[in-house]
Write a protein that holds these residues in place. Structure first.
Motif, mmCIF file in Angstrom:
data_model
loop_
_atom_site.group_PDB
_atom_site.id
_atom_site.type_symbol
_atom_site.label_atom_id
_atom_site.label_comp_id
_atom_site.label_asym_id
_atom_site.label_seq_id
_atom_site.Cartn_x
_atom_site.Cartn_y
_atom_site.Cartn_z
ATOM 1 N N UNK A 161 0.832 -1.214 0.000
ATOM 2 C CA UNK A 161 0.000 0.000 0.000
ATOM 3 C C UNK A 161 0.866 1.264 0.000
ATOM 4 N N UNK A 162 1.948 1.244 0.826
ATOM 5 C CA UNK A 162 2.857 2.394 0.844
ATOM 6 C C UNK A 162 3.519 2.611 -0.522
ATOM 7 N N UNK A 163 3.917 1.498 -1.151
ATOM 8 C CA UNK A 163 4.560 1.609 -2.473
ATOM 9 C C UNK A 163 3.570 2.109 -3.528
ATOM 10 N N UNK A 164 2.326 1.641 -3.453
ATOM 11 C CA UNK A 164 1.298 2.112 -4.391
ATOM 12 C C UNK A 164 1.053 3.610 -4.206
ATOM 13 N N UNK A 165 1.066 4.034 -2.936
ATOM 14 C CA UNK A 165 0.901 5.463 -2.647
ATOM 15 C C UNK A 165 2.043 6.271 -3.273
ATOM 16 N N UNK A 166 3.276 5.746 -3.146
ATOM 17 C CA UNK A 166 4.436 6.429 -3.737
ATOM 18 C C UNK A 166 4.324 6.453 -5.261
ATOM 19 N N UNK A 167 3.878 5.338 -5.845
ATOM 20 C CA UNK A 167 3.723 5.267 -7.312
ATOM 21 C C UNK A 167 2.694 6.284 -7.793
ATOM 22 N N UNK A 168 1.572 6.388 -7.093
ATOM 23 C CA UNK A 168 0.540 7.360 -7.456
ATOM 24 C C UNK A 168 1.072 8.790 -7.353
ATOM 25 N N UNK A 169 1.826 9.006 -6.305
ATOM 26 C CA UNK A 169 2.415 10.331 -6.116
ATOM 27 C C UNK A 169 3.360 10.681 -7.266
ATOM 28 N N UNK A 170 4.165 9.707 -7.663
ATOM 29 C CA UNK A 170 5.092 9.925 -8.787
ATOM 30 C C UNK A 170 4.313 10.171 -10.075
ATOM 31 N N UNK A 171 3.262 9.387 -10.314
ATOM 32 C CA UNK A 171 2.457 9.572 -11.531
ATOM 33 C C UNK A 171 1.825 10.958 -11.571
ATOM 34 N N UNK A 172 1.226 11.352 -10.437
ATOM 35 C CA UNK A 172 0.603 12.687 -10.369
ATOM 36 C C UNK A 172 1.630 13.792 -10.602
ATOM 37 N N UNK A 173 2.796 13.620 -9.994
ATOM 38 C CA UNK A 173 3.845 14.627 -10.129
ATOM 39 C C UNK A 173 4.321 14.730 -11.567
ATOM 40 N N UNK A 174 4.509 13.576 -12.203
ATOM 41 C CA UNK A 174 4.986 13.595 -13.593
ATOM 42 C C UNK A 174 3.954 14.206 -14.530
#
Length: 200
Positions: A161-174
């Motif tokens: 879940x933490x990694x998915x949160x980080x992935x979403x954050x990276x996607x949104x940022x990009x």
């Protein structure tokens, strides 16, 4: 009258010639002084007409080199000096315009770079939390620290879940950085774009 040669004798007194010579000797210094006075007068007129505008051009050109505002060389004539004044005015206006445009572009570029730096700082700060939490859970499981060693599946799910949160954050940022900081717009076929994305 009848074609025969005749002899004419002329007697001339030298007194008038001597008098003329004396007059010329007296007049010569005066004539020299008058000529010098005329030469000086014409030199002063020449300097007023030509040297003064050249000095003015020199002074104003120095002010132009310092990029002072509202500096213009006055044009009084259509001769070479007038043409030189017009050319310098034109050159100054062109250079000033170019410098103003470059200053504006540099200011815009600096603002954009500052925004990018701020954006990257905030993104890196946001990413630290979920990645640090996921790392802590994995280390607990690997090192078999209780309660991580007894409930591994539960903590692996939390780590995911933490990694998915980080992935979403990276996607949104990009996606946000692409929208805000893209320098050139691109035309693309939406159908092909969706097909490529769905393959991935």
């Amino acid at each position: 009258k009848d074609g025969s040669k005749r002899k004419v004798t002329v007697i001339v007194s030298l007194q008038p010639l001597n008098e003329a010579k004396e007059v010329m000797v007296r007049i010569f210094p005066v004539a020299c002084l008058i000529s010098a006075a005329f030469a000086l007068l014409f030199a002063l007129i020449f300097s007023k007409v030509y040297i003064k505008p050249i000095k003015q051009i020199s002074v104003l050109a120095r002010r132009m080199s310092g990029l002072e505002e509202n500096v213009e060389i006055p044009v009084y004539s259509s001769d070479e000096i007038g043409e030189l004044s017009q050319d310098i005015n034109h050159l100054y206006n062109e250079l000033k315009g170019t410098i103003d445009v470059l200053s504006t572009e540099i200011s815009k570029y600096s603002d954009a770079e500052n925004k990018k730096l701020g954006f990257l700082r905030s993104v890196s700060h946001e990413l630290k939390t979920p990645l640090a939490a996921a790392n802590a859970l994995i280390e607990g499981i690997i090192c078999e620290i209780p309660p991580y060693n007894t409930e591994q599946k539960r903590y692996l799910v939390e780590c995911k879940q933490f990694l998915e949160e980080a992935i979403e954050l990276v996607k949104d940022s990009l996606s946000l950085s692409k929208v805000e900081y893209s320098e050139e717009a691109e035309e693309c076929n939406v159908k092909n774009l969706i097909r490529d994305v769905t393959k991935e």
